[in-house]
Design an enzyme around this catalytic site. Structure first.
Site, short mmCIF file in Angstrom:
data_model
loop_
_atom_site.label_atom_id
_atom_site.label_comp_id
_atom_site.label_asym_id
_atom_site.label_seq_id
_atom_site.Cartn_x
_atom_site.Cartn_y
_atom_site.Cartn_z
N TYR A 89 -54.49 117.60 70.84
CA TYR A 89 -53.76 116.34 70.91
C TYR A 89 -54.66 115.21 71.34
O TYR A 89 -55.80 115.43 71.76
CB TYR A 89 -52.55 116.46 71.84
CG TYR A 89 -52.87 116.43 73.33
CD1 TYR A 89 -53.46 117.51 73.96
CD2 TYR A 89 -52.60 115.30 74.09
CE1 TYR A 89 -53.74 117.47 75.33
CE2 TYR A 89 -52.89 115.25 75.45
CZ TYR A 89 -53.46 116.33 76.07
OH TYR A 89 -53.75 116.28 77.40
N LYS A 138 -59.36 118.93 73.92
CA LYS A 138 -58.06 118.40 74.35
C LYS A 138 -56.98 119.23 73.68
O LYS A 138 -56.38 118.82 72.68
CB LYS A 138 -57.97 116.90 73.97
CG LYS A 138 -56.98 116.12 74.83
CD LYS A 138 -57.25 114.64 74.76
CE LYS A 138 -56.20 113.78 75.44
NZ LYS A 138 -55.95 114.04 76.85
N GLU A 192 -62.82 117.45 87.43
CA GLU A 192 -61.99 116.29 87.08
C GLU A 192 -60.65 116.46 87.76
O GLU A 192 -60.49 117.34 88.60
CB GLU A 192 -61.87 116.18 85.56
CG GLU A 192 -61.22 117.41 84.93
CD GLU A 192 -61.04 117.31 83.41
OE1 GLU A 192 -61.16 116.21 82.85
OE2 GLU A 192 -60.77 118.37 82.81
N LEU A 238 -62.87 117.04 80.43
CA LEU A 238 -62.55 116.33 79.20
C LEU A 238 -63.44 115.08 79.12
O LEU A 238 -63.53 114.35 80.12
CB LEU A 238 -61.08 115.90 79.18
CG LEU A 238 -60.67 115.30 77.85
CD1 LEU A 238 -60.43 116.42 76.83
CD2 LEU A 238 -59.44 114.43 77.97
N1 PDD Z 1 -54.92 112.73 79.88
N2 PDD Z 1 -59.10 114.75 81.94
C1 PDD Z 1 -57.95 115.33 81.58
C2 PDD Z 1 -57.72 116.75 81.92
C3 PDD Z 1 -56.98 114.58 80.87
O1 PDD Z 1 -55.84 115.16 80.49
C4 PDD Z 1 -57.23 113.21 80.57
C5 PDD Z 1 -56.25 112.36 79.82
C6 PDD Z 1 -58.45 112.66 80.98
C7 PDD Z 1 -58.82 111.22 80.68
O2 PDD Z 1 -59.06 111.02 79.30
P1 PDD Z 1 -58.81 109.60 78.63
O3 PDD Z 1 -59.56 108.62 79.43
O4 PDD Z 1 -59.34 109.75 77.26
O5 PDD Z 1 -57.32 109.32 78.67
C8 PDD Z 1 -59.37 113.46 81.66
C9 PDD Z 1 -53.98 112.10 79.00
C10 PDD Z 1 -53.75 110.63 79.31
C11 PDD Z 1 -52.71 112.92 78.97
O6 PDD Z 1 -52.85 114.11 78.78
O7 PDD Z 1 -51.61 112.36 79.07
#
Ligand code: PDD
Length: 283
Positions: free
Chosen positions: A36, A150, A182, A206
Protein backbone atom coordinates in the site's frame (compact mmCIF):
# COMPACT_ATOMS: atom_id res chain seq x y z
CA UNK A 1 -18.15 7.20 11.42
CA UNK A 2 -18.02 5.66 7.97
CA UNK A 3 -19.31 7.85 5.19
CA UNK A 4 -21.00 5.27 2.95
CA UNK A 5 -21.44 7.84 0.13
CA UNK A 6 -17.69 8.48 -0.07
CA UNK A 7 -16.39 7.74 -3.57
CA UNK A 8 -13.67 5.08 -3.59
CA UNK A 9 -11.93 3.19 -6.40
CA UNK A 10 -12.07 -0.57 -6.77
CA UNK A 11 -10.73 -2.55 -9.73
CA UNK A 12 -11.35 -0.01 -12.45
CA UNK A 13 -14.47 1.67 -11.09
CA UNK A 14 -15.28 4.65 -8.93
CA UNK A 15 -18.07 3.55 -6.60
CA UNK A 16 -19.68 4.56 -3.30
CA UNK A 17 -17.91 3.04 -0.29
CA UNK A 18 -21.02 1.01 0.56
CA UNK A 19 -20.97 -0.58 -2.91
CA UNK A 20 -17.26 -1.51 -2.86
CA UNK A 21 -17.12 -5.27 -2.30
CA UNK A 22 -14.33 -7.84 -2.47
CA UNK A 23 -14.29 -11.60 -1.98
CA UNK A 24 -13.46 -13.07 1.44
CA UNK A 25 -10.90 -15.15 -0.46
CA UNK A 26 -8.92 -12.05 -1.41
CA UNK A 27 -5.30 -12.74 -0.45
CA UNK A 28 -5.16 -9.33 1.18
CA UNK A 29 -7.79 -10.57 3.66
CA UNK A 30 -6.49 -14.13 4.02
CA UNK A 31 -2.72 -13.47 4.12
CA UNK A 32 -2.16 -9.71 4.24
CA UNK A 33 -0.61 -10.42 0.82
CA UNK A 34 -0.44 -6.90 -0.59
CA UNK A 35 1.27 -3.54 -0.52
CA UNK A 36 0.00 0.00 0.00
CA UNK A 37 0.83 3.68 -0.08
CA UNK A 38 -0.47 6.75 1.74
CA UNK A 39 -0.05 9.90 -0.35
CA UNK A 40 -0.69 13.28 1.29
CA UNK A 41 -2.59 15.74 -0.88
CA UNK A 42 -2.47 19.47 -0.13
CA UNK A 43 -5.03 21.73 -1.82
CA UNK A 44 -5.71 18.78 -4.19
CA UNK A 45 -2.03 18.62 -5.19
CA UNK A 46 -0.31 15.30 -4.35
CA UNK A 47 2.94 15.79 -2.39
CA UNK A 48 5.96 14.00 -3.85
CA UNK A 49 3.84 11.66 -5.96
CA UNK A 50 6.77 10.36 -8.11
CA UNK A 51 8.56 9.33 -4.90
CA UNK A 52 5.45 7.56 -3.58
CA UNK A 53 5.03 5.73 -6.90
CA UNK A 54 8.71 4.72 -6.88
CA UNK A 55 8.35 3.32 -3.37
CA UNK A 56 5.18 1.50 -4.46
CA UNK A 57 7.15 -0.11 -7.30
CA UNK A 58 9.85 -1.14 -4.84
CA UNK A 59 7.24 -2.71 -2.52
CA UNK A 60 5.64 -4.56 -5.46
CA UNK A 61 9.05 -5.82 -6.63
CA UNK A 62 9.78 -6.92 -3.06
CA UNK A 63 6.67 -9.14 -2.95
CA UNK A 64 7.01 -10.17 -6.63
CA UNK A 65 3.68 -8.68 -7.72
CA UNK A 66 3.58 -7.04 -11.18
CA UNK A 67 2.48 -3.40 -11.14
CA UNK A 68 -1.02 -3.29 -12.66
CA UNK A 69 -0.60 0.34 -13.81
CA UNK A 70 1.99 2.62 -15.36
CA UNK A 71 3.10 5.71 -13.43
CA UNK A 72 0.98 7.87 -15.73
CA UNK A 73 -2.08 5.71 -15.03
CA UNK A 74 -1.51 5.88 -11.26
CA UNK A 75 -1.04 9.62 -11.49
CA UNK A 76 -4.35 10.01 -13.34
CA UNK A 77 -6.24 7.68 -10.95
CA UNK A 78 -4.90 9.44 -7.85
CA UNK A 79 -5.83 12.88 -9.18
CA UNK A 80 -9.27 11.72 -10.30
CA UNK A 81 -10.08 10.18 -6.92
CA UNK A 82 -8.84 13.33 -5.17
CA UNK A 83 -11.08 15.46 -7.42
CA UNK A 84 -14.11 13.41 -6.37
CA UNK A 85 -13.71 14.21 -2.66
CA UNK A 86 -15.49 17.21 -1.08
CA UNK A 87 -12.36 18.40 0.81
CA UNK A 88 -9.00 19.78 -0.39
CA UNK A 89 -6.36 18.31 1.94
CA UNK A 90 -6.41 14.52 1.78
CA UNK A 91 -4.63 11.34 2.81
CA UNK A 92 -5.02 9.09 -0.20
CA UNK A 93 -4.66 5.38 0.53
CA UNK A 94 -4.07 2.84 -2.21
CA UNK A 95 -3.52 -0.89 -1.94
CA UNK A 96 -2.83 -3.73 -4.31
CA UNK A 97 -3.26 -7.34 -3.27
CA UNK A 98 -2.41 -10.62 -5.01
CA UNK A 99 -6.11 -11.06 -5.85
CA UNK A 100 -8.74 -13.71 -5.19
CA UNK A 101 -7.85 -17.42 -5.24
CA UNK A 102 -8.44 -20.71 -3.43
CA UNK A 103 -6.48 -20.57 -0.18
CA UNK A 104 -2.93 -21.81 -0.80
CA UNK A 105 0.21 -20.02 0.35
CA UNK A 106 1.88 -20.30 -3.07
CA UNK A 107 1.21 -17.50 -5.57
CA UNK A 108 -1.91 -18.23 -7.70
CA UNK A 109 -1.36 -18.31 -11.47
CA UNK A 110 -3.18 -15.93 -13.80
CA UNK A 111 -5.13 -14.08 -11.10
CA UNK A 112 -5.66 -10.33 -11.49
CA UNK A 113 -4.60 -8.20 -8.51
CA UNK A 114 -7.16 -6.31 -6.45
CA UNK A 115 -6.66 -2.53 -6.60
CA UNK A 116 -8.39 -0.37 -4.01
CA UNK A 117 -8.06 3.36 -3.33
CA UNK A 118 -9.80 5.73 -0.94
CA UNK A 119 -9.10 9.28 0.16
CA UNK A 120 -9.93 10.76 3.55
CA UNK A 121 -9.41 14.20 5.07
CA UNK A 122 -5.71 14.67 5.92
CA UNK A 123 -5.54 14.20 9.73
CA UNK A 124 -2.71 16.66 10.43
CA UNK A 125 -1.47 17.22 14.01
CA UNK A 126 -3.33 19.85 16.00
CA UNK A 127 -1.75 23.24 16.67
CA UNK A 128 -1.31 22.15 20.29
CA UNK A 129 0.58 19.00 19.23
CA UNK A 130 2.87 21.10 17.05
CA UNK A 131 3.47 23.69 19.79
CA UNK A 132 3.82 21.33 22.75
CA UNK A 133 5.04 18.09 21.17
CA UNK A 134 3.68 14.60 21.74
CA UNK A 135 4.29 11.58 23.95
CA UNK A 136 5.79 8.28 22.81
CA UNK A 137 6.50 4.95 24.43
CA UNK A 138 9.40 2.67 23.50
CA UNK A 139 9.54 -1.06 22.74
CA UNK A 140 11.79 -3.73 21.24
CA UNK A 141 11.19 -3.97 17.48
CA UNK A 142 9.93 -7.52 16.89
CA UNK A 143 8.73 -7.10 13.30
CA UNK A 144 10.05 -9.02 10.30
CA UNK A 145 13.27 -8.01 8.51
CA UNK A 146 11.66 -6.38 5.44
CA UNK A 147 10.32 -3.23 7.06
CA UNK A 148 11.45 -1.37 3.92
CA UNK A 149 8.44 -2.84 2.08
CA UNK A 150 5.12 -1.08 2.67
CA UNK A 151 3.06 -4.24 3.00
CA UNK A 152 -0.52 -4.49 4.26
CA UNK A 153 0.65 -7.19 6.75
CA UNK A 154 0.81 -4.66 9.58
CA UNK A 155 0.07 -6.72 12.69
CA UNK A 156 3.51 -6.00 14.17
CA UNK A 157 2.96 -2.26 13.69
CA UNK A 158 -0.65 -2.49 14.91
CA UNK A 159 0.44 -4.13 18.19
CA UNK A 160 3.15 -1.49 18.70
CA UNK A 161 0.76 1.37 17.99
CA UNK A 162 -1.68 -0.04 20.54
CA UNK A 163 1.07 -0.03 23.20
CA UNK A 164 1.25 3.71 22.61
CA UNK A 165 -2.52 4.19 22.72
CA UNK A 166 -2.76 2.14 25.93
CA UNK A 167 -0.25 4.53 27.54
CA UNK A 168 -2.02 7.68 26.24
CA UNK A 169 0.85 8.31 23.78
CA UNK A 170 0.76 8.89 20.02
CA UNK A 171 3.55 6.59 18.89
CA UNK A 172 5.74 3.67 19.85
CA UNK A 173 9.45 4.21 19.07
CA UNK A 174 11.26 0.93 18.45
CA UNK A 175 14.77 -0.38 18.99
CA UNK A 176 16.22 -3.55 17.47
CA UNK A 177 19.33 -5.12 18.98
CA UNK A 178 20.09 -1.87 20.78
CA UNK A 179 19.66 0.43 17.77
CA UNK A 180 16.87 2.88 16.89
CA UNK A 181 14.71 1.73 13.97
CA UNK A 182 11.48 3.73 13.56
CA UNK A 183 8.04 4.16 15.13
CA UNK A 184 4.91 2.08 14.45
CA UNK A 185 3.71 4.39 11.64
CA UNK A 186 6.42 7.08 11.42
CA UNK A 187 10.16 7.55 11.07
CA UNK A 188 12.20 8.91 13.97
CA UNK A 189 14.85 11.64 13.76
CA UNK A 190 17.07 13.08 16.50
CA UNK A 191 19.01 16.24 17.25
CA UNK A 192 22.22 16.32 19.31
CA UNK A 193 24.39 19.41 19.77
CA UNK A 194 22.68 21.18 16.87
CA UNK A 195 23.10 18.28 14.41
CA UNK A 196 20.20 16.27 13.00
CA UNK A 197 20.79 12.50 13.17
CA UNK A 198 18.74 10.16 10.97
CA UNK A 199 18.89 6.34 10.99
CA UNK A 200 19.92 5.02 7.53
CA UNK A 201 17.28 3.71 5.14
CA UNK A 202 17.96 -0.02 5.31
CA UNK A 203 15.70 -3.11 5.40
CA UNK A 204 14.73 -2.41 9.03
CA UNK A 205 12.81 0.82 8.41
CA UNK A 206 10.33 2.17 5.90
CA UNK A 207 12.02 4.68 3.58
CA UNK A 208 9.68 7.52 4.54
CA UNK A 209 8.83 10.11 1.91
CA UNK A 210 8.41 12.64 4.74
CA UNK A 211 11.80 11.54 6.16
CA UNK A 212 13.34 12.51 2.81
CA UNK A 213 11.36 15.77 2.68
CA UNK A 214 12.47 16.59 6.24
CA UNK A 215 16.12 15.86 5.45
CA UNK A 216 15.85 18.03 2.31
CA UNK A 217 14.55 21.03 4.27
CA UNK A 218 17.13 20.38 7.01
CA UNK A 219 19.96 20.54 4.45
CA UNK A 220 18.44 23.56 2.74
CA UNK A 221 18.22 25.35 6.11
CA UNK A 222 21.94 24.72 6.59
CA UNK A 223 21.49 22.48 9.64
CA UNK A 224 24.26 19.85 9.86
CA UNK A 225 23.00 16.32 9.25
CA UNK A 226 24.38 12.83 9.93
CA UNK A 227 22.74 9.70 8.52
CA UNK A 228 23.94 6.85 10.71
CA UNK A 229 22.89 4.15 13.13
CA UNK A 230 21.99 5.36 16.62
CA UNK A 231 22.09 3.31 19.82
CA UNK A 232 19.21 3.26 22.26
CA UNK A 233 21.31 5.11 24.86
CA UNK A 234 22.25 7.81 22.37
CA UNK A 235 18.66 8.21 21.21
CA UNK A 236 17.35 8.55 24.74
CA UNK A 237 20.07 11.12 25.54
CA UNK A 238 19.37 13.25 22.43
CA UNK A 239 18.39 16.92 22.75
CA UNK A 240 15.38 16.53 20.45
CA UNK A 241 13.39 13.66 18.98
CA UNK A 242 11.05 14.07 16.01
CA UNK A 243 8.50 11.86 14.27
CA UNK A 244 7.93 12.15 10.52
CA UNK A 245 5.11 10.77 8.40
CA UNK A 246 2.70 11.77 5.66
CA UNK A 247 -0.02 12.52 8.20
CA UNK A 248 2.17 13.91 11.02
CA UNK A 249 4.53 15.91 8.79
CA UNK A 250 7.34 16.52 11.29
CA UNK A 251 6.34 16.53 14.95
CA UNK A 252 8.40 16.94 18.14
CA UNK A 253 8.46 14.28 20.86
CA UNK A 254 8.38 15.84 24.34
CA UNK A 255 7.60 12.80 26.53
CA UNK A 256 9.20 9.35 26.37
CA UNK A 257 7.85 6.48 28.47
CA UNK A 258 6.01 8.88 30.76
CA UNK A 259 8.94 11.25 31.47
CA UNK A 260 9.63 14.68 29.92
CA UNK A 261 12.07 14.56 27.01
CA UNK A 262 14.30 17.35 25.68
CA UNK A 263 13.17 19.77 28.35
CA UNK A 264 9.52 18.87 27.76
CA UNK A 265 9.12 21.37 24.89
CA UNK A 266 9.86 21.23 21.14
CA UNK A 267 13.45 22.35 20.57
CA UNK A 268 14.88 25.17 18.46
CA UNK A 269 16.02 22.94 15.59
CA UNK A 270 12.54 21.43 15.38
CA UNK A 271 10.93 24.86 15.15
CA UNK A 272 13.30 25.89 12.38
CA UNK A 273 12.79 22.71 10.35
CA UNK A 274 9.00 22.65 10.95
CA UNK A 275 8.73 26.20 9.60
CA UNK A 276 10.84 25.31 6.54
CA UNK A 277 8.71 22.17 6.01
CA UNK A 278 5.49 24.26 6.04
CA UNK A 279 7.00 26.59 3.46
CA UNK A 280 7.90 23.63 1.20
CA UNK A 281 4.35 22.17 1.07
CA UNK A 282 2.10 22.74 -1.97
CA UNK A 283 -0.20 25.71 -1.28
N1 PDD B 1 2.70 5.38 7.66
N2 PDD B 1 7.40 4.05 9.04
C1 PDD B 1 6.27 3.35 9.06
C2 PDD B 1 6.26 2.02 9.70
C3 PDD B 1 5.10 3.89 8.47
O1 PDD B 1 3.96 3.18 8.47
C4 PDD B 1 5.13 5.18 7.88
C5 PDD B 1 3.94 5.80 7.23
C6 PDD B 1 6.35 5.87 7.89
C7 PDD B 1 6.51 7.24 7.26
O2 PDD B 1 6.42 7.17 5.85
P1 PDD B 1 5.89 8.42 5.01
O3 PDD B 1 6.69 9.58 5.42
O4 PDD B 1 6.13 8.03 3.60
O5 PDD B 1 4.42 8.61 5.34
C8 PDD B 1 7.47 5.28 8.47
C9 PDD B 1 1.53 5.77 6.93
C10 PDD B 1 1.23 7.25 7.01
C11 PDD B 1 0.37 4.88 7.33
O6 PDD B 1 0.58 3.69 7.34
O7 PDD B 1 -0.73 5.38 7.58
Amino acid sequence: MLNSDQIVYLNGEFVALEDARISVLDRGFIYGDGVYEVIPIYARTPFRMPQHLARLQNSLDGIRLPNPHSEAQWDALVRELARKQPFDDQALYLQITRGVAKRDHAFPAGVPPTVFMMSNPLPLPSREQVDKGVAVVTAEDNRWHRCDLKTTSLLGNVLMRQLAVDAGAVECVMFRDGFLTEASASNVLLVKDGRVIAPPKDHLILPGITYDATLDVTRAAGVPLDVRKVTREEALAADEMWLSSSTKEVLAVTRVDGAPFGGGMPGPVFRRVWTAFQAAKPK
